[in-house]
Design a protein around this motif. Structure first.
Motif, PDB file in Angstrom:
ATOM      1  N   ALA A  22       0.864  -1.185   0.000  1.00  0.00           N
ATOM      2  CA  ALA A  22       0.000   0.000   0.000  1.00  0.00           C
ATOM      3  C   ALA A  22       0.898   1.232   0.000  1.00  0.00           C
ATOM      4  O   ALA A  22       1.672   1.443   0.938  1.00  0.00           O
ATOM      5  CB  ALA A  22      -0.901   0.000   1.229  1.00  0.00           C
ATOM      6  N   GLN A  23       0.794   2.022  -1.063  1.00  0.00           N
ATOM      7  CA  GLN A  23       1.595   3.236  -1.148  1.00  0.00           C
ATOM      8  C   GLN A  23       0.717   4.405  -0.735  1.00  0.00           C
ATOM      9  O   GLN A  23      -0.417   4.541  -1.181  1.00  0.00           O
ATOM     10  CB  GLN A  23       2.095   3.427  -2.576  1.00  0.00           C
ATOM     11  N   TYR A  24       1.249   5.243   0.135  1.00  0.00           N
ATOM     12  CA  TYR A  24       0.502   6.389   0.639  1.00  0.00           C
ATOM     13  C   TYR A  24       1.436   7.596   0.628  1.00  0.00           C
ATOM     14  O   TYR A  24       2.652   7.447   0.412  1.00  0.00           O
ATOM     15  CB  TYR A  24      -0.041   6.112   2.046  1.00  0.00           C
ATOM     16  N   GLU A  25       0.899   8.766   0.854  1.00  0.00           N
ATOM     17  CA  GLU A  25       1.729   9.959   0.856  1.00  0.00           C
ATOM     18  C   GLU A  25       2.797   9.842   1.942  1.00  0.00           C
ATOM     19  O   GLU A  25       2.487   9.714   3.119  1.00  0.00           O
ATOM     20  CB  GLU A  25       0.874  11.199   1.115  1.00  0.00           C
ATOM     21  N   VAL A  82       5.361   3.635   2.157  1.00  0.00           N
ATOM     22  CA  VAL A  82       4.800   2.398   1.603  1.00  0.00           C
ATOM     23  C   VAL A  82       4.722   1.376   2.735  1.00  0.00           C
ATOM     24  O   VAL A  82       5.628   1.297   3.570  1.00  0.00           O
ATOM     25  CB  VAL A  82       5.683   1.829   0.465  1.00  0.00           C
TER      26      VAL A  82
END
Length: 149
Positions: free
Chosen positions: A75-78, A81
């Motif tokens: 899951a990549q987020y601001e 990861v």
């Protein structure tokens, strides 16, 4: 296993870009955590990791081409990861990284840790009433080997 086994994840915690590492049971109990995680954050992260793996395994079972085998969740987020994978029967390995990292390196180091310690060390026995929500199946074509892998 107990939290006294934090040393197992030290090498993974030292990989460039890694912020936190956690090893937890299928029901969200912390087995080992990197020094960068305090107790409250590690418990929250363990619950998150096992929940995401459970949901992802359900998706794999419904929409995948085989059984419910799940190899990895990313899951990549601001700003970062989250990488998740089964480490052994009943055990989950989670890694939180900074935003700019080499995902192949992180995956390789996670695999190296799982192969180094293996099922006999990393396995979490199923507790009465706890569902078996994920397995540690290696990704197709993943490197295999012994302790030095």
């Amino acid at each position: 296993m107990t939290a006294d086994q934090d040393w197992m994840i030290d090498s993974l915690a030292r990989v460039a870009g890694v912020r936190h590492v956690i090893l937890c049971s299928r029901d969200g109990l912390v087995i080992a955590r990197s020094a960068s995680l305090d107790r409250d954050d590690s418990e929250r992260l363990a619950a998150t990791c096992t929940s995401l793996l459970s949901v992802s395994r359900s998706v794999a079972g419904t929409y995948g081409t085989g059984g419910r085998a799940l190899y990895q969740v990313m899951a990549q987020y601001e700003g970062g990861v989250l990488f998740l994978r089964g480490a052994a029967e009943g055990t989950c390995l989670g890694v939180l990284t900074q935003g700019v990292i080499d995902p192949a390196l992180i995956g390789q180091e996670m695999q190296r840790l799982v192969l180094r310690y293996g099922e006999s060390v990393l396995r979490t026995p199923l507790r009465d009433g706890a569902p078996n929500t994920f397995t540690s199946a290696p990704a197709p074509g993943a490197a295999t080997g012994g302790p030095g892998a």
